[in-house]
Design a protein around this motif. Sequence first.
Motif, PDB file in Angstrom:
ATOM      1  N   UNK A   1       0.871  -0.944  -0.123  1.00 36.05           N
ATOM      2  CA  UNK A   1       0.039  -0.084   0.022  1.00 36.05           C
ATOM      3  C   UNK A   1       0.962   1.458  -0.009  1.00 36.05           C
ATOM      4  N   UNK A   2       0.632   2.076  -0.861  1.00 32.97           N
ATOM      5  CA  UNK A   2       1.431   3.452  -1.048  1.00 32.97           C
ATOM      6  C   UNK A   2       0.707   4.301  -0.610  1.00 32.97           C
ATOM      7  N   UNK A   3       1.304   5.227   0.318  1.00 36.73           N
ATOM      8  CA  UNK A   3       0.807   6.286   1.053  1.00 36.73           C
ATOM      9  C   UNK A   3       1.491   7.638   0.571  1.00 36.73           C
ATOM     10  N   UNK A   4       0.840   8.819   0.432  1.00 36.91           N
ATOM     11  CA  UNK A   4       1.238  10.073   0.053  1.00 36.91           C
ATOM     12  C   UNK A   4       1.187  10.718   1.520  1.00 36.91           C
ATOM     13  N   UNK A   5       2.415  11.765   1.746  1.00 34.95           N
ATOM     14  CA  UNK A   5       2.358  12.310   3.085  1.00 34.95           C
ATOM     15  C   UNK A   5       2.563  13.752   2.633  1.00 34.95           C
ATOM     16  N   UNK A   6       2.484  14.784   3.379  1.00 33.20           N
ATOM     17  CA  UNK A   6       2.427  16.154   3.273  1.00 33.20           C
ATOM     18  C   UNK A   6       3.137  16.788   4.632  1.00 33.20           C
ATOM     19  N   UNK A   7       4.187  17.514   4.401  1.00 34.23           N
ATOM     20  CA  UNK A   7       4.691  18.069   5.535  1.00 34.23           C
ATOM     21  C   UNK A   7       4.216  19.667   5.386  1.00 34.23           C
ATOM     22  N   UNK A   8       3.540  20.038   6.117  1.00 37.11           N
ATOM     23  CA  UNK A   8       2.832  21.371   6.391  1.00 37.11           C
ATOM     24  C   UNK A   8       3.613  22.204   7.284  1.00 37.11           C
ATOM     25  N   UNK A   9       4.452  21.821   8.127  1.00 40.68           N
ATOM     26  CA  UNK A   9       5.206  22.752   9.004  1.00 40.68           C
ATOM     27  C   UNK A   9       6.320  23.266   8.279  1.00 40.68           C
TER      28      UNK A   9
ATOM     29  N   UNK B   1      11.819  10.743   7.077  1.00 39.73           N
ATOM     30  CA  UNK B   1      11.188  10.148   8.188  1.00 39.73           C
ATOM     31  C   UNK B   1       9.839  10.261   8.254  1.00 39.73           C
ATOM     32  N   UNK B   2       9.070   9.101   8.881  1.00 40.24           N
ATOM     33  CA  UNK B   2       7.455   9.435   8.858  1.00 40.24           C
ATOM     34  C   UNK B   2       7.189  10.493   9.806  1.00 40.24           C
ATOM     35  N   UNK B   3       7.857  10.661  10.922  1.00 39.24           N
ATOM     36  CA  UNK B   3       7.343  11.602  11.925  1.00 39.24           C
ATOM     37  C   UNK B   3       7.755  13.053  11.315  1.00 39.24           C
ATOM     38  N   UNK B   4       8.343  13.187  10.197  1.00 40.77           N
ATOM     39  CA  UNK B   4       8.689  14.614   9.516  1.00 40.77           C
ATOM     40  C   UNK B   4       7.500  15.010   8.810  1.00 40.77           C
ATOM     41  N   UNK B   5       6.454  14.235   8.834  1.00 41.70           N
ATOM     42  CA  UNK B   5       5.147  14.524   7.949  1.00 41.70           C
ATOM     43  C   UNK B   5       4.011  14.774   8.750  1.00 41.70           C
ATOM     44  N   UNK B   6       2.997  15.752   8.506  1.00 42.62           N
ATOM     45  CA  UNK B   6       2.077  16.074   9.381  1.00 42.62           C
ATOM     46  C   UNK B   6       0.508  15.530   8.725  1.00 42.62           C
TER      47      UNK B   6
END
Length: 129
Positions: free
Chosen positions: A94-102, A112-117
């Motif tokens: 399963x492919x997930x998209x992530x956005x970092x808004x900070x 890193x996963x924790x770097x995304x919001x």
Amino acid sequence: QVQLVESGGGLVQAGGSLRLSCVASGRTFSTYAMGWFRQAPGKERDFVSAVSRGGGGSTYYADSVKGRFTISRDNAKNTVYLQMNSLKPEDTGVYYCAARTRPSSFGMWYSGQSQYDYWGQGTQVTVSS
């Protein structure tokens, strides 16, 4: 609040190609650093690729996909893409998209996963041998 919607997954034979898309809500998409992650069956979610904010001039790839996958973004369409070529059965997941808004610096990508919001709901990619 940012919503991310992935699409483009499916079933493909080994050696084939797929292009994933992720559309983000909001008016400030160009300020988001973006990333793709994947989770294989029974495994943890892993980093695949990332692109910096703005024009996306800086990109980064996991070693396992380097030379086969290409990440890009179209800020006019609030969309980030993952072009996947020469697919292998081990790319299944399963492919997930992530956005970092900070805030993030120009030219910076994040693995890193924790770097995304924010995260999308995921899209299934299955590669048959």
